[in-house]
Structures are given as C-alpha cells and as structure tokens.
Design a protein around this motif. Structure first.
Motif, PDB file in Angstrom:
ATOM      1  N   SER A 118       0.780  -1.232  -0.039  1.00 19.99           N
ATOM      2  CA  SER A 118       0.096   0.098   0.003  1.00 19.99           C
ATOM      3  C   SER A 118       0.863   1.185   0.100  1.00 19.99           C
ATOM      4  CB  SER A 118      -0.958  -0.049   1.006  1.00 19.99           C
ATOM      5  OG  SER A 118      -1.951   1.130   1.118  1.00 19.99           O
ATOM      6  N   ASN A 119       1.486   1.478   0.848  1.00 18.15           N
ATOM      7  CA  ASN A 119       2.554   2.706   0.955  1.00 18.15           C
ATOM      8  C   ASN A 119       3.872   2.438   1.518  1.00 18.15           C
ATOM      9  OD1 ASN A 119       2.940   5.785   2.255  1.00 18.15           O
ATOM     10  ND2 ASN A 119       1.566   5.798   0.455  1.00 18.15           N
ATOM     11  N   VAL A 120       4.860   3.540   1.348  1.00 18.37           N
ATOM     12  CA  VAL A 120       6.187   3.314   1.496  1.00 18.37           C
ATOM     13  C   VAL A 120       6.860   4.425   2.046  1.00 18.37           C
ATOM     14  CG1 VAL A 120       6.694   3.422  -0.860  1.00 18.37           C
ATOM     15  CG2 VAL A 120       8.321   2.165   0.605  1.00 18.37           C
ATOM     16  N   VAL A 121       7.940   4.248   2.665  1.00 20.16           N
ATOM     17  CA  VAL A 121       8.655   5.500   3.416  1.00 20.16           C
ATOM     18  C   VAL A 121      10.150   4.756   3.453  1.00 20.16           C
ATOM     19  CG1 VAL A 121       7.156   6.799   4.544  1.00 20.16           C
ATOM     20  CG2 VAL A 121       8.509   5.182   5.666  1.00 20.16           C
ATOM     21  N   GLY A 177      -1.559   4.532   4.814  1.00 11.68           N
ATOM     22  CA  GLY A 177      -0.441   5.659   4.928  1.00 11.68           C
ATOM     23  C   GLY A 177       0.822   5.327   5.953  1.00 11.68           C
ATOM     24  N   LEU A 178       1.943   5.937   5.498  1.00 15.62           N
ATOM     25  CA  LEU A 178       2.820   5.732   6.280  1.00 15.62           C
ATOM     26  C   LEU A 178       3.760   7.228   6.582  1.00 15.62           C
ATOM     27  CD1 LEU A 178       5.221   2.727   5.809  1.00 15.62           C
ATOM     28  CD2 LEU A 178       3.949   3.398   7.950  1.00 15.62           C
ATOM     29  N   ALA A 179       4.112   7.615   7.689  1.00 14.95           N
ATOM     30  CA  ALA A 179       4.968   9.011   7.688  1.00 14.95           C
ATOM     31  C   ALA A 179       6.041   8.575   8.942  1.00 14.95           C
ATOM     32  CB  ALA A 179       4.027  10.169   7.786  1.00 14.95           C
ATOM     33  N   GLY A 219     -12.759  10.660   9.597  1.00 19.61           N
ATOM     34  CA  GLY A 219     -12.955  10.067   8.254  1.00 19.61           C
ATOM     35  C   GLY A 219     -11.964   8.568   8.370  1.00 19.61           C
ATOM     36  N   MET A 220     -11.932   8.094   7.196  1.00 18.59           N
ATOM     37  CA  MET A 220     -11.083   7.002   6.977  1.00 18.59           C
ATOM     38  C   MET A 220      -9.637   7.181   6.521  1.00 18.59           C
ATOM     39  SD  MET A 220     -13.755   4.160   5.666  1.00 18.59           S
ATOM     40  CE  MET A 220     -15.429   3.801   6.703  1.00 18.59           C
ATOM     41  N   PRO A 221      -8.675   7.136   7.411  1.00 16.70           N
ATOM     42  CA  PRO A 221      -7.437   7.738   6.675  1.00 16.70           C
ATOM     43  C   PRO A 221      -6.804   6.933   5.683  1.00 16.70           C
ATOM     44  CG  PRO A 221      -7.098   6.621   8.946  1.00 16.70           C
ATOM     45  CD  PRO A 221      -8.585   6.721   8.798  1.00 16.70           C
ATOM     46  N   ASP A 222      -6.302   7.386   4.780  1.00 17.70           N
ATOM     47  CA  ASP A 222      -5.590   6.846   3.755  1.00 17.70           C
ATOM     48  C   ASP A 222      -3.952   7.062   3.435  1.00 17.70           C
ATOM     49  OD1 ASP A 222      -4.822   5.686   0.772  1.00 17.70           O
ATOM     50  OD2 ASP A 222      -7.122   5.191   0.938  1.00 17.70           O
ATOM     51  N   ASN A 223      -3.632   7.637   2.522  1.00 14.96           N
ATOM     52  CA  ASN A 223      -2.124   7.853   2.367  1.00 14.96           C
ATOM     53  C   ASN A 223      -1.639   8.966   3.202  1.00 14.96           C
ATOM     54  OD1 ASN A 223      -1.459   5.977   0.677  1.00 14.96           O
ATOM     55  ND2 ASN A 223      -2.246   7.002  -0.909  1.00 14.96           N
ATOM     56  N   MET A 224      -0.356   9.282   3.674  1.00  9.03           N
ATOM     57  CA  MET A 224       0.093  10.320   4.289  1.00  9.03           C
ATOM     58  C   MET A 224       1.220  10.983   3.564  1.00  9.03           C
ATOM     59  SD  MET A 224      -0.460   9.361   8.246  1.00  9.03           S
ATOM     60  CE  MET A 224       0.463   7.781   8.242  1.00  9.03           C
ATOM     61  N   TRP A 225       1.671  12.272   3.765  1.00 12.05           N
ATOM     62  CA  TRP A 225       2.753  13.034   3.265  1.00 12.05           C
ATOM     63  C   TRP A 225       3.423  14.120   4.104  1.00 12.05           C
ATOM     64  CZ3 TRP A 225       3.283  18.128   1.313  1.00 12.05           C
ATOM     65  CH2 TRP A 225       4.461  18.267   0.610  1.00 12.05           C
ATOM     66  N   ARG A 226       4.456  13.817   4.486  1.00 12.45           N
ATOM     67  CA  ARG A 226       5.014  14.908   5.387  1.00 12.45           C
ATOM     68  C   ARG A 226       5.669  15.896   4.496  1.00 12.45           C
ATOM     69  NH1 ARG A 226       7.605  15.615  10.245  1.00 12.45           N
ATOM     70  NH2 ARG A 226       6.717  13.924  11.004  1.00 12.45           N
ATOM     71  N   GLY A 227       5.300  17.220   4.751  1.00 13.49           N
ATOM     72  CA  GLY A 227       5.888  18.442   3.906  1.00 13.49           C
ATOM     73  C   GLY A 227       7.023  19.031   4.436  1.00 13.49           C
ATOM     74  N   PRO A 228       7.536  20.055   3.636  1.00 11.41           N
ATOM     75  CA  PRO A 228       9.051  20.463   4.242  1.00 11.41           C
ATOM     76  C   PRO A 228       8.730  21.231   5.657  1.00 11.41           C
ATOM     77  CG  PRO A 228       8.620  21.015   1.816  1.00 11.41           C
ATOM     78  CD  PRO A 228       7.324  20.303   2.353  1.00 11.41           C
ATOM     79  N   ASP A 229       7.444  21.588   6.009  1.00 11.03           N
ATOM     80  CA  ASP A 229       7.290  22.404   7.199  1.00 11.03           C
ATOM     81  C   ASP A 229       7.099  21.278   8.464  1.00 11.03           C
ATOM     82  OD1 ASP A 229       4.878  21.238   6.708  1.00 11.03           O
ATOM     83  OD2 ASP A 229       3.795  22.819   6.648  1.00 11.03           O
ATOM     84  N   GLY A 230       7.412  19.976   7.951  1.00 12.21           N
ATOM     85  CA  GLY A 230       7.323  19.096   9.217  1.00 12.21           C
ATOM     86  C   GLY A 230       6.018  18.710   9.447  1.00 12.21           C
ATOM     87  N   LEU A 231       4.487  18.989   8.798  1.00 10.21           N
ATOM     88  CA  LEU A 231       3.398  18.576   9.205  1.00 10.21           C
ATOM     89  C   LEU A 231       3.132  17.444   8.302  1.00 10.21           C
ATOM     90  CD1 LEU A 231       1.738  21.938   9.666  1.00 10.21           C
ATOM     91  CD2 LEU A 231       2.704  20.426  11.552  1.00 10.21           C
ATOM     92  N   ILE A 232       2.335  16.599   8.834  1.00  2.51           N
ATOM     93  CA  ILE A 232       2.056  15.359   8.037  1.00  2.51           C
ATOM     94  C   ILE A 232       0.305  15.643   7.482  1.00  2.51           C
ATOM     95  CG2 ILE A 232       1.402  12.808   8.081  1.00  2.51           C
ATOM     96  CD1 ILE A 232       3.481  12.861  10.687  1.00  2.51           C
ATOM     97  N   ARG A 233       0.385  15.587   6.358  1.00  2.00           N
ATOM     98  CA  ARG A 233      -1.033  15.739   5.656  1.00  2.00           C
ATOM     99  C   ARG A 233      -1.655  14.221   5.485  1.00  2.00           C
ATOM    100  NH1 ARG A 233       2.573  19.511   5.422  1.00  2.00           N
ATOM    101  NH2 ARG A 233       1.527  21.425   5.178  1.00  2.00           N
ATOM    102  N   VAL A 234      -2.801  13.956   6.076  1.00  5.72           N
ATOM    103  CA  VAL A 234      -3.611  12.605   6.183  1.00  5.72           C
ATOM    104  C   VAL A 234      -4.783  12.885   5.309  1.00  5.72           C
ATOM    105  CG1 VAL A 234      -4.581  10.931   7.405  1.00  5.72           C
ATOM    106  CG2 VAL A 234      -2.704  12.272   8.154  1.00  5.72           C
TER     107      VAL A 234
END
Length: 334
Positions: A118-121, A177-179, A219-234
């Motif tokens: 599903s997801n990878v880091v 998702g992973l972060a 809601g139902m969490p899916d993929n996650m992405w860590r931005g340059p500001d250090g916050l995680i978008r879910v």
C-alpha cells in the motif's frame, strides 16, 4: 501523546476547490511533491506519471516516467532521484527515473506473496518500511476487508542490503499510509479500518512497540505525506459511517457474510473530501472537510506551490485547491 480527533482545538474548514486536472489515467491513488514543485502519481494502467504546472491548471503537463506492469499505489522519492513504488500486484518496486527501469525489491515475505502493498517510506539510513493493507483481500476487493474488519494488515521492513523484508507489526486494520517522525524515532501508520493513526517506535527502550497516535478521526485515513514544514497531511478517503462502526462490533460470521455482499455490490463513493494535518505530538493542526465534494474518495494529499493537491483511487485526475499555505503552516489554527 495519543489524542482523539474530536477533542482537539484545531479549526475545521471547508475545502475550497479551484480546478480539476485530467491526467489521461484513472485513479491517481497517491500524490507526492518533489523538490521542483512537480507531483508524482501512479494510475490504474500501471503508469507512473509526473505532473508539472498544477498551480496553473490550464497549462499543466503530464509526463510518463515508467510503467510498472501492475497497479502502482504508494510512492516515495529517494535522495538519488529514484522512486520506490508499492505495487498492489507486483510488490515493492524501485523505478530508476533516468532510464525508466523497474526492478522488484520484494514480492513475498516468509514465502507469502505480497499482493496488496500500500504505502512506503525510506529513512535516512536506507531502511525501507512499507505496509500491506490486507492478506485476505486484493485491491479490487478492498471493501471486503473494511467490512469484514480482518485485522490482517502488516508493517514490513526491508533493511539496507537485505533481499527479503521482515514483519515489524501485524494485526493492523487495513494498514495504509506511512510517515516518519522528523527525528525518525517513530513511524505513523494509518489504520483505515479503525479511523486512527498508530505510532510505531523505532528507537529507544520502546522500539518495536506501538500505541494509538490519533484516534476517532472524522473519516477513514489513507495515504500520508510529510511536507517541508514538518507537518503530516492525512487524506480521508471517506467519512465516518455509523453502520460500519456497528458492524465491526458484530461477530466474525456476521462480518464475513456482510463482506461477501459488499464485494459484489456496485460501489460509488460518497460526496466527501477530507484532509487533516497532524504534527509529531499527535495534535490535529487543521481539518479540511467538504461533505458535498464533487471530487470523491480522496486517498492522498500534498502541497506544492502553496496549493493543496488531492489524489483519488476513484477519479480520472487530481484536484487543485486554493492557496493553503497559511493554514498548513498553522497560522489559522487555534
């Protein structure tokens, strides 16, 4: 620190759509931004695409980087410019951008085929972590796992130089998702089936243990992405469904019977789009929700050029939302 989403002071705000950008492919399930403001994604026909110019949707350009020969889902850019791909059919892949070569890194664990990566880091030391959403249901029957609530999701690790992955954590409810944390001392794993984020400790005396990180998401969490500001978008792929919550409390036989019906029934996602922003303390910095969205089943989110970009397993393109830089930096949260 674990917290319940409903107990935070973060401000919920409706999503403000700006444009939809068709990309010539179905289901851009994961979207990630590179250092040049471009967005990478994979679509149902096996192609990995690079999208440029999304800040000006009318001039957006789509470039094919590779074809995995399967169904690419989660993506991770490596420091050398190559790309890790979780392919739901072929396993964990590495794509060399320079020549479009695709190499299988892992397609089984303990003799069992990896059929729903599903997801990878990738961490700074080269260690790769990735999720398997279900050991019972493949991607085209994903809804069966959410209904049956199998708890067969896994977190796997592929150490540098190793040829086979190992199981780090089992029993996850549709691992997604992973972060990593900023200091890489823990991972955050999305459990779609339980509407929660789970923290997995990687270092220190608690290494190898896990605990709730954020619970009772809207809601139902899916993929996650860590931005340059250090916050995680879910990304939230769907809203909370009370009937599903009640079904999960029923016995295994009832859930299995319901899953057999679910995988055969026509599916159409609800008009819901959602993204929550989380920090490394488990606080919700901001919640963006639209209960009447025309862009449905949001499975990923990233920020580029100050715009929020949403991907979807359902749609035939990505959504570009208005400038979100101030909110994503926490300036409007209370």
């Amino acid at each position: 620190m674990a917290c319940a989403a409903g107990s935070t002071d973060s401000r919920g705000t409706g999503l403000g759509p700006r444009a939809f950008v068709g990309i010539g492919g179905h289901g851009p399930e994961d979207v990630i931004a590179d250092g040049h403001g471009r967005v990478l994604t994979g679509v149902a026909d096996g192609r990995v695409l690079r999208l440029d110019g999304l800040a000006e949707p009318g001039r957006a350009r789509v470039e094919t980087l590779a074809d995995t020969g399967g169904r690419p889902l989660g993506l991770e850019l490596l420091p050398d410019g190559d790309l890790l791909v979780c392919d739901a059919e072929r396993g964990l892949l590495r794509v060399t951008i320079a020549d479009n070569a695709v190499r299988v890194l892992a397609d089984e664990v303990g003799g069992e085929p990896l059929r729903f990566c599903s997801n990878v880091v990738a961490l700074s030391d080269g260690t790769v972590y990735f999720t398997v959403s279900s050991r019972r249901y493949p991607l085209d029957r994903w809804i069966g796992d959410l209904v049956e609530h199998t708890g067969t999701g896994r977190l796997l690790r592929l150490a540098p130089g190793e040829g086979a992955p190992e199981v780090v954590l089992e029993g996850l409810q549709f691992a997604n998702g992973l972060a990593p944390s900023a200091d890489e001392s823990f991972l955050v794993v999305a459990e779609t089936g339980d509407r929660r984020l789970t923290r997995v400790h990687l270092t220190g005396t608690r290494a190898g243990t896990s605990e709730p990180f954020v619970e009772d998401l809207p809601g139902m969490p899916d993929n996650m992405w860590r931005g340059p500001d250090g916050l995680i978008r879910v990304a939230l792929a769907g809203p909370r469904v009370g009937a599903l919550d009640r079904l999960h409390r029923a016995g295994p036989a009832v859930r299995r019977a319901a899953s057999r019906v679910a995988v055969r029934a026509p599916f159409r996602p609800l008009g819901f789009a959602g993204v929550v922003t989380v920090d490394d303390e488990g606080h919700l910095v901001h919640t963006l929700v639209d209960h009447r969205s025309r862009f449905r089943m949001v499975t990923s989110a990233c920020v580029t050029d100050g715009h929020l970009i949403l991907g979807s397993l359902w749609e035939r393109g990505v959504a570009v939302y208005g400038s979100v830089a101030p909110r994503e930096q926490g300036k409007s949260s209370s």
